[in-house]
Design an enzyme around this catalytic site. Structure first.
Site, PDB file in Angstrom:
ATOM      1  N   HIS A  72       2.664  10.978  -1.310  1.00  0.00           N
ATOM      2  CA  HIS A  72       1.671  10.663  -0.280  1.00  0.00           C
ATOM      3  C   HIS A  72       1.731  11.796   0.736  1.00  0.00           C
ATOM      4  O   HIS A  72       2.351  11.684   1.786  1.00  0.00           O
ATOM      5  CB  HIS A  72       1.977   9.307   0.355  1.00  0.00           C
ATOM      6  CG  HIS A  72       0.925   8.831   1.310  1.00  0.00           C
ATOM      7  ND1 HIS A  72       1.220   8.136   2.467  1.00  0.00           N
ATOM      8  CD2 HIS A  72      -0.421   8.951   1.287  1.00  0.00           C
ATOM      9  CE1 HIS A  72       0.108   7.844   3.102  1.00  0.00           C
ATOM     10  NE2 HIS A  72      -0.904   8.329   2.410  1.00  0.00           N
ATOM     11  N   HIS A 128       0.854  -1.191   0.000  1.00  0.00           N
ATOM     12  CA  HIS A 128       0.000   0.000   0.000  1.00  0.00           C
ATOM     13  C   HIS A 128       0.885   1.234   0.000  1.00  0.00           C
ATOM     14  O   HIS A 128       1.856   1.311   0.752  1.00  0.00           O
ATOM     15  CB  HIS A 128      -0.895  -0.029   1.241  1.00  0.00           C
ATOM     16  CG  HIS A 128      -1.679   1.218   1.465  1.00  0.00           C
ATOM     17  ND1 HIS A 128      -1.475   2.035   2.553  1.00  0.00           N
ATOM     18  CD2 HIS A 128      -2.660   1.795   0.724  1.00  0.00           C
ATOM     19  CE1 HIS A 128      -2.314   3.057   2.489  1.00  0.00           C
ATOM     20  NE2 HIS A 128      -3.051   2.949   1.396  1.00  0.00           N
TER      21      HIS A 128
END
Length: 325
Positions: free
Chosen positions: A123, A52
């Protein structure tokens, strides 16, 4: 840790979920060890360990927060000290993309932004460039041509024009070339990929028609990925049960073994981190869930499973071991 990574890269005995042991399990080459009958199955019917936010192991803290960041973060924490605080919760992996692939990961979750004319992965914090990431993938598939890798580019930021997406597609083609397996009417098997010297399926979740991006599979159709969106292990497990029960005959299906902090959770745990507060207990819970009952392969079984900090809790071997039952 580096010692764990070194151990993961060597041949080991992997525990399958029913407690059986896969002898001489080689994480870097485990697909080449599969029985011919499994290699002949469509990839969407194999159990594939994935990561992930795969790229989120290192960031450039000198760069401004990325365009995916919530407005509150941009307003309060867009300085070097603030970005160091964000790092505790944006960092989802310890291993580079290449080390993950060598450790057995076969699905990468990737989020892209166009920043000052260059494609980067991000991110909240800006990570490595897309060209550098693709170089790592190309290095792996060149050294391990019998393996297959799924690249799921499922978020795009500041890439609103078709010309941006075409430039992105051209970058993938330039880096991966004939190793890319273009979209087809059915998901290929490992045996089919090998017969064509192909290794990589790339997916995109843009707003543009798939006919405009013919080298890329369309994520929404081929790679559904239900997000648990919780910090609670019980809720995550319930979401895994729901996703596991979904049939997926001719498309992939992602099981997200992921716990996601919201702002309130972070404020209640200011000195902790994603790994310590959520990922370690979440990974243990996922592997326990995987080994309860007899999880299956096939049209209604485990396909792609993703988590943070993939070297923890025997995650890779637990998922890949399903293929050897």
């Amino acid at each position: 840790s580096s010692s764990r990574a070194s151990e993961a890269a060597g041949a080991t005995a992997a525990a399958a979920p029913d407690g059986a042991v896969v002898p001489n399990f080689d994480p870097a080459n485990w697909m080449s060890q599969l029985p011919p009958a499994v290699a002949a199955m469509p990839l969407c019917q194999l159990a594939l360990p994935g990561s992930h936010d795969s790229f989120a192991s290192s960031f450039d803290l000198n760069r401004s927060l990325g365009p995916d960041s919530p407005e509150l973060l941009l307003a309060l924490l867009n300085n070097r000290l603030g970005r160091r605080l964000v790092l505790r919760w944006s960092k989802t992996q310890s291993l580079s993309l290449l080390r993950q692939l060598e450790s057995g990961i076969r699905y990468l979750d990737l989020r892209v932004a166009l920043i000052k004319g260059q494609f980067y992965l991000l991110h909240s914090l800006v990570a490595i460039s897309v060209p550098d990431a693709l170089d790592e993938v190309a290095t792996f598939v060149a050294a391990h041509p019998a393996e297959a890798v799924l690249l799921d580019f499922n978020h795009f930021y500041s890439m609103d024009s078709l010309s941006d997406m075409r430039a992105f597609q051209q970058l993938l083609i330039s880096k991966l070339g004939r190793r890319l397996s273009p979209p087809a009417s059915e998901v290929p098997s490992l045996a089919q990929l090998r017969s064509q010297n192909q290794s990589v399926l790339a997916f995109q979740a843009s707003q543009f028609d798939r006919s405009e991006l013919p080298a890329l599979w369309e994520s929404g159709t081929w790679m559904p990925s239900p997000w648990p969106n919780t910090t609670d292990i019980g809720e995550m497990v319930a979401a895994l049960d729901r996703t596991y029960s979904m049939p997926h005959g001719n498309h992939f299906l992602v099981l997200q073994a992921v716990l996601t902090p919201d702002a309130g959770f972070i404020l209640r745990h200011p000195l902790s981190s994603l790994r310590n507060s959520l990922s370690l207990p979440g990974n243990r819970a996922f592997v326990s869930w995987l080994r309860q009952g007899k999880k299956a392969l096939g049209c209604q079984g485990v396909n792609v499973a993703i988590t943070d900090f993939v070297e923890d809790s025997d995650f890779v071997q637990a998922v890949a071991g399903l293929n050897f039952q």
